[in-house]
Design a protein around this motif. Structure first.
Motif, short mmCIF file in Angstrom:
data_model
loop_
_atom_site.label_atom_id
_atom_site.label_comp_id
_atom_site.label_asym_id
_atom_site.label_seq_id
_atom_site.Cartn_x
_atom_site.Cartn_y
_atom_site.Cartn_z
N MET A 134 0.83 -1.20 0.00
CA MET A 134 0.00 0.00 0.00
C MET A 134 0.87 1.25 0.00
O MET A 134 0.65 2.17 -0.78
CB MET A 134 -0.94 -0.02 1.22
CG MET A 134 -1.93 1.13 1.27
SD MET A 134 -1.41 2.59 2.22
CE MET A 134 -1.05 1.96 3.82
N TRP A 135 1.89 1.28 0.87
CA TRP A 135 2.76 2.46 0.95
C TRP A 135 3.60 2.61 -0.31
O TRP A 135 3.83 3.72 -0.79
CB TRP A 135 3.64 2.41 2.19
CG TRP A 135 2.90 2.71 3.45
CD1 TRP A 135 2.70 1.86 4.51
CD2 TRP A 135 2.23 3.92 3.80
NE1 TRP A 135 1.95 2.48 5.48
CE2 TRP A 135 1.66 3.75 5.08
CE3 TRP A 135 2.07 5.14 3.16
CZ2 TRP A 135 0.94 4.75 5.72
CZ3 TRP A 135 1.34 6.14 3.80
CH2 TRP A 135 0.79 5.93 5.06
N LEU A 136 4.09 1.51 -0.86
CA LEU A 136 4.87 1.57 -2.10
C LEU A 136 4.04 2.21 -3.21
O LEU A 136 4.53 3.06 -3.97
CB LEU A 136 5.34 0.18 -2.53
CG LEU A 136 6.42 -0.48 -1.68
CD1 LEU A 136 6.70 -1.88 -2.19
CD2 LEU A 136 7.69 0.35 -1.64
N ALA A 137 2.76 1.82 -3.29
CA ALA A 137 1.88 2.36 -4.32
C ALA A 137 1.69 3.87 -4.13
O ALA A 137 1.70 4.63 -5.10
CB ALA A 137 0.53 1.64 -4.28
N LYS A 138 1.53 4.30 -2.89
CA LYS A 138 1.32 5.73 -2.63
C LYS A 138 2.51 6.58 -3.08
O LYS A 138 2.34 7.72 -3.49
CB LYS A 138 1.03 5.96 -1.15
CG LYS A 138 -0.27 5.29 -0.72
CD LYS A 138 -1.03 6.16 0.19
CE LYS A 138 -2.27 5.45 0.67
NZ LYS A 138 -3.45 5.89 -0.03
N PHE A 139 3.71 6.02 -2.98
CA PHE A 139 4.90 6.75 -3.40
C PHE A 139 5.29 6.46 -4.86
O PHE A 139 6.30 6.95 -5.34
CB PHE A 139 6.09 6.40 -2.48
CG PHE A 139 6.06 7.11 -1.16
CD1 PHE A 139 6.29 8.48 -1.08
CD2 PHE A 139 5.79 6.41 0.00
CE1 PHE A 139 6.26 9.14 0.14
CE2 PHE A 139 5.77 7.07 1.24
CZ PHE A 139 6.00 8.43 1.31
N GLY A 140 4.49 5.63 -5.55
CA GLY A 140 4.78 5.32 -6.94
C GLY A 140 5.97 4.40 -7.11
O GLY A 140 6.70 4.48 -8.09
N LEU A 141 6.16 3.48 -6.16
CA LEU A 141 7.33 2.61 -6.19
C LEU A 141 7.05 1.22 -6.76
O LEU A 141 7.84 0.30 -6.57
CB LEU A 141 7.93 2.48 -4.79
CG LEU A 141 8.58 3.76 -4.27
CD1 LEU A 141 9.03 3.58 -2.82
CD2 LEU A 141 9.74 4.19 -5.14
N THR A 142 5.94 1.06 -7.46
CA THR A 142 5.68 -0.19 -8.17
C THR A 142 5.54 0.17 -9.65
O THR A 142 5.14 1.30 -9.98
CB THR A 142 4.40 -0.89 -7.68
OG1 THR A 142 3.26 -0.10 -8.05
CG2 THR A 142 4.42 -1.13 -6.18
N PRO A 143 5.83 -0.75 -10.54
CA PRO A 143 5.71 -0.44 -11.97
C PRO A 143 4.32 0.07 -12.36
O PRO A 143 4.19 1.01 -13.13
CB PRO A 143 6.04 -1.77 -12.65
CG PRO A 143 6.91 -2.48 -11.68
CD PRO A 143 6.39 -2.08 -10.32
N ALA A 144 3.29 -0.53 -11.81
CA ALA A 144 1.92 -0.13 -12.16
C ALA A 144 1.57 1.25 -11.61
O ALA A 144 0.79 1.98 -12.22
CB ALA A 144 0.93 -1.17 -11.63
N ASP A 145 2.12 1.62 -10.47
CA ASP A 145 1.77 2.89 -9.83
C ASP A 145 2.68 4.04 -10.23
O ASP A 145 2.34 5.20 -10.02
CB ASP A 145 1.80 2.73 -8.30
CG ASP A 145 0.71 1.79 -7.83
OD1 ASP A 145 -0.46 2.09 -8.10
OD2 ASP A 145 1.04 0.78 -7.19
N ARG A 146 3.82 3.74 -10.80
CA ARG A 146 4.78 4.79 -11.13
C ARG A 146 4.21 5.84 -12.05
O ARG A 146 4.45 7.03 -11.90
CB ARG A 146 6.03 4.15 -11.75
CG ARG A 146 7.24 5.01 -11.70
CD ARG A 146 8.52 4.23 -11.94
NE ARG A 146 8.73 3.30 -10.84
CZ ARG A 146 8.92 2.00 -11.00
NH1 ARG A 146 8.94 1.45 -12.18
NH2 ARG A 146 9.10 1.22 -9.95
N SER A 147 3.39 5.41 -13.01
CA SER A 147 2.84 6.36 -13.97
C SER A 147 1.78 7.27 -13.35
O SER A 147 1.42 8.28 -13.93
CB SER A 147 2.22 5.60 -15.16
OG SER A 147 1.10 4.86 -14.72
#
Length: 164
Positions: A134-147
């Motif tokens: 969840m936190w990785l996604a909030k900071f854009g630290l996953t490939p899917a969330d980075r964009s």
């Protein structure tokens, strides 16, 4: 990313200053190590601001919790059981291994016979991993969330500009 639409832009959106927040004093030892690495990474990506301290703390403590649970799972569960009596009626104890290092389960013996149980660390790892994701996604630290995350101060390089 899509097209920017004026009806979806918040003109009053707060714009905190881009900077590395200071690590909180109450951060666990493991989380402090994670903080240093994560803050450097996020600052380099241009997504860290002065307002992100609590979110970064959440990420660091979740990672620390997962690391601690994994370290605990890597150790065996050992307990003491009675193995006779001394002359002075004190019990002689011996160690037995209830769960091997790295094993996700252990066996207990109850009234109805043996029962396979999950080690508590397995649930702790799953919970921490959910929080980390969840936190990785909030900071854009996953490939899917980075964009989905915008970075301050970073401009896309125009490859044709160098040509002249």
């Amino acid at each position: 990313m899509g097209t920017t639409r004026s009806d979806r832009v918040n003109p009053k959106e707060p714009k905190p200053k881009r900077a590395r927040p200071t690590a909180p004093a109450g951060l666990s030892k493991r989380a402090k190590t994670v903080w240093t690495k994560a803050a450097r990474l996020l600052d380099g990506m241009g997504v860290l601001t002065t307002a992100d301290g609590l979110a970064l703390e959440g990420l660091c403590e979740a990672v620390a919790d997962e690391l601690e649970a994994r370290a605990s799972l890597a150790r065996p569960i050992v307990t003491q059981v009675p193995d006779g009596m001394c002359d002075d009626d004190t019990p002689i104890m011996r160690e037995i291994e209830v769960a091997a290092a790295g094993a996700q389960t252990y066996v207990t013996i109850g009234k109805s016979g043996p029962m396979v149980r999950m080690r508590p660390e397995v649930a702790a790892i799953a919970d921490a991993n959910r929080r980390v994701a969840m936190w990785l996604a909030k900071f854009g630290l996953t490939p899917a969330d980075r964009s989905k995350v915008g970075a301050e101060g970073q401009q896309k390089e125009n490859a044709f500009q160098k040509i002249g």
